[in-house]
Design a protein around this motif. Structure first.
Motif, mmCIF file in Angstrom:
data_model
loop_
_atom_site.group_PDB
_atom_site.id
_atom_site.type_symbol
_atom_site.label_atom_id
_atom_site.label_comp_id
_atom_site.label_asym_id
_atom_site.label_seq_id
_atom_site.Cartn_x
_atom_site.Cartn_y
_atom_site.Cartn_z
ATOM 1 N N GLU A 1 0.753 -1.312 0.088
ATOM 2 C CA GLU A 1 0.072 -0.021 -0.002
ATOM 3 C C GLU A 1 0.850 1.072 0.032
ATOM 4 O O GLU A 1 0.514 2.273 -0.806
ATOM 5 C CB GLU A 1 -1.092 -0.216 1.165
ATOM 6 C CG GLU A 1 -1.937 1.189 1.185
ATOM 7 C CD GLU A 1 -2.913 1.049 2.283
ATOM 8 O OE1 GLU A 1 -3.726 1.994 2.750
ATOM 9 O OE2 GLU A 1 -2.876 -0.021 3.094
ATOM 10 N N ALA A 2 2.049 1.155 0.754
ATOM 11 C CA ALA A 2 2.816 2.486 0.831
ATOM 12 C C ALA A 2 3.357 2.483 -0.808
ATOM 13 O O ALA A 2 3.800 3.454 -1.118
ATOM 14 C CB ALA A 2 4.043 2.111 1.896
ATOM 15 N N ALA A 3 3.916 1.380 -1.224
ATOM 16 C CA ALA A 3 4.566 1.629 -2.484
ATOM 17 C C ALA A 3 3.775 1.964 -3.586
ATOM 18 O O ALA A 3 4.040 2.766 -4.503
ATOM 19 C CB ALA A 3 5.066 0.220 -2.866
ATOM 20 N N MET A 4 2.458 1.628 -3.482
ATOM 21 C CA MET A 4 1.475 2.043 -4.337
ATOM 22 C C MET A 4 1.091 3.700 -4.250
ATOM 23 O O MET A 4 1.319 4.192 -5.342
ATOM 24 C CB MET A 4 0.098 1.266 -4.201
ATOM 25 C CG MET A 4 -1.237 2.052 -4.825
ATOM 26 S SD MET A 4 -1.225 1.870 -6.651
ATOM 27 C CE MET A 4 -1.394 0.280 -6.461
ATOM 28 N N ARG A 5 1.052 4.343 -3.124
ATOM 29 C CA ARG A 5 0.991 5.804 -2.963
ATOM 30 C C ARG A 5 2.518 6.439 -3.481
ATOM 31 O O ARG A 5 2.193 7.280 -4.084
ATOM 32 C CB ARG A 5 0.719 6.124 -1.406
ATOM 33 C CG ARG A 5 -0.704 5.335 -1.047
ATOM 34 C CD ARG A 5 -0.614 5.943 0.794
ATOM 35 N NE ARG A 5 -1.889 5.479 1.152
ATOM 36 C CZ ARG A 5 -2.956 6.286 1.085
ATOM 37 N NH1 ARG A 5 -2.610 7.587 0.752
ATOM 38 N NH2 ARG A 5 -4.259 6.203 1.508
ATOM 39 N N HIS A 6 3.592 5.693 -3.225
ATOM 40 C CA HIS A 6 4.744 6.460 -3.619
ATOM 41 C C HIS A 6 4.792 6.374 -5.065
ATOM 42 O O HIS A 6 5.138 7.421 -5.655
ATOM 43 C CB HIS A 6 5.782 5.501 -3.205
ATOM 44 C CG HIS A 6 7.487 5.741 -3.935
ATOM 45 N ND1 HIS A 6 8.014 6.943 -3.409
ATOM 46 C CD2 HIS A 6 8.111 5.214 -4.678
ATOM 47 C CE1 HIS A 6 9.043 6.902 -4.260
ATOM 48 N NE2 HIS A 6 9.018 5.904 -5.063
ATOM 49 N N VAL A 7 4.383 5.399 -5.683
ATOM 50 C CA VAL A 7 4.292 5.286 -7.378
ATOM 51 C C VAL A 7 3.296 6.222 -7.910
ATOM 52 O O VAL A 7 3.585 6.944 -8.893
ATOM 53 C CB VAL A 7 4.027 3.822 -7.755
ATOM 54 C CG1 VAL A 7 3.717 3.745 -9.291
ATOM 55 C CG2 VAL A 7 5.104 2.829 -7.376
ATOM 56 N N LEU A 8 2.218 6.124 -7.313
ATOM 57 C CA LEU A 8 1.221 7.141 -7.731
ATOM 58 C C LEU A 8 1.785 8.691 -7.650
ATOM 59 O O LEU A 8 1.348 9.615 -8.633
ATOM 60 C CB LEU A 8 -0.217 6.972 -6.897
ATOM 61 C CG LEU A 8 -0.928 5.708 -7.031
ATOM 62 C CD1 LEU A 8 -2.189 5.559 -6.366
ATOM 63 C CD2 LEU A 8 -1.229 5.493 -8.621
ATOM 64 N N ARG A 9 2.210 8.812 -6.599
ATOM 65 C CA ARG A 9 2.804 10.354 -6.236
ATOM 66 C C ARG A 9 3.994 10.464 -7.368
ATOM 67 O O ARG A 9 3.939 11.812 -7.988
ATOM 68 C CB ARG A 9 3.423 10.606 -4.833
ATOM 69 C CG ARG A 9 3.821 11.815 -4.457
ATOM 70 C CD ARG A 9 4.377 12.003 -3.224
ATOM 71 N NE ARG A 9 5.694 11.156 -3.090
ATOM 72 C CZ ARG A 9 6.473 11.196 -1.959
ATOM 73 N NH1 ARG A 9 6.078 12.129 -0.948
ATOM 74 N NH2 ARG A 9 7.410 10.415 -1.814
#
Length: 365
Positions: free
Chosen positions: A196-204
């Motif tokens: 979930e943290a990686a998803m937010r990092h990639v989207l940002r």
């Protein structure tokens, strides 16, 4: 061409680091070949080598150069500065001729020289040394940035599909710009080994990339707008021809727009000229031209679509041709041909003055 044996015709096969030249005499006999580095020093060597092979009463007739818009552009500029004639020659066909003669750099260079010797009319290379060349470079930067921005948005949305349900439900209903703004403000909220943290990092990361590219595109667009209006104000004012289409037409014609001999030649250059396809009892038939500059062809298409919606004379023409039984596709082809004629007449005069030769070429000792 009336040539003497003392005359020299040069064909050049161009590459990134090395060029290969083959010299022919005026009667088609092969004189010599030369491998040179693709540098100013190499070009000087080639010119001196050619002058050494010119007879007492001969001249260097012309150079046939492959790829004058890419690897051969430096050589073409150098030769023009020295008052020499440069022709853009086509590479030999992959089948047929190459099957019989083989493939090598010297064979290709000789093929280029013999194309010039044949006396056929060849394209004049673009000067690539004026305002239109600067416009082309800015357009290259803008077009690639637009593609990268589109790719970033597609990747972001494709990645969002695999996000957790809560995040996906929050972001998917948003408009594109709002989605980018919200994603750019996301915080990972944990270590990147957590999905979930990686998803937010990639989207940002993707959203911030989109924003950076968006600002870059706006900068390029401002320069493109100013330079296109300055280069061709009449062309920009034509119905349906915006700045992007006008820039594409200018780049297609080049700084030395007089190299395009007529409006029919310009239409062929844009791939908008019908190709005769009749034979025997079937006469008067034409087919679609799939050659030419496809970016210019696409620009004509966009302008025609705008005119079909907002330009009353074009609307009337479409209605009349539809009543005659033509399909929409056939009507668009006709309109592209008419628009190519109109644009040719609106092109600005050549912005680059060719440098005159400083004098006769030195003869060989």
């Amino acid at each position: 061409m009336k040539l003497r044996r003392d005359d020299v015709i040069v064909g050049v096969d161009t590459h990134k680091d090395e060029h290969v030249a083959v010299l022919l005499d005026g009667l088609g006999g092969r004189l010599a070949e030369l491998f040179i580095p693709a540098t100013i020093a190499g070009f000087d060597t080639l010119l001196s080598f050619c002058r050494e092979h010119v007879g007492a009463e001969g001249t260097i007739v012309a150079f046939g150069v492959e790829g004058t818009g890419s690897y051969g552009i430096g050589l073409a500029r150098f030769l023009r500065r020295h008052g020499l004639t440069v022709h853009e020659v086509h590479r030999p066909p992959r089948k047929g001729e190459r099957r019989m003669s083989g493939k090598s750099d010297t064979i290709d260079a000789e093929h280029a020289a013999r194309q010039v010797l044949s006396g056929r009319r060849h394209p004049v290379p673009k000067a690539a040394a004026g305002a239109v060349e600067a416009l082309r470079l800015i357009k290259v930067a803008r077009d690639t940035a637009v593609k990268a921005r589109t790719s970033a948005m597609i990747t972001l949305k494709a990645t969002l599909v695999t996000a957790v349900d809560e995040l996906r439900a929050e972001l998917e209903p948003l408009s594109d710009h709002k989605l980018i703004t919200v994603c750019a403000a996301l915080e990972p909220g944990g270590e990147l080994d957590d999905p979930e943290a990686a998803m937010r990092h990639v989207l940002r990361s993707l959203a911030r990339r989109w924003l950076e590219l968006h600002e870059e595109i706006k900068t390029h667009s401002r320069h493109l707008k100013v330079q296109t209006k300055a280069a061709a104000p009449r062309l920009v004012d034509a119905v349906g021809v915006g700045l992007d289409i006008a820039a594409e037409m200018l780049v297609t014609a080049g700084d030395n727009s007089d190299r395009v001999r007529s409006e029919s030649a310009f239409a062929k250059l844009c791939g908008a000229s019908p190709i005769p396809a009749g034979s025997g009892k079937t006469n008067g038939r034409h087919r679609l031209n799939r050659g030419g500059n496809r970016q210019a062809n696409a620009a004509l298409y966009r302008a025609v679509i705008v005119r079909m919606r907002w330009h009353q004379p074009t609307i009337d023409y479409v209605a009349r041709r539809t009543a005659e039984g033509l399909s929409k596709r056939e009507i668009i082809r006709c309109l592209k041909r008419y628009l190519a004629r109109e644009i040719y007449r609106l092109l600005p005069p050549p912005s680059v003055t060719r440098e005159a030769s400083a004098g006769p070429l030195p003869r060989a000792a």
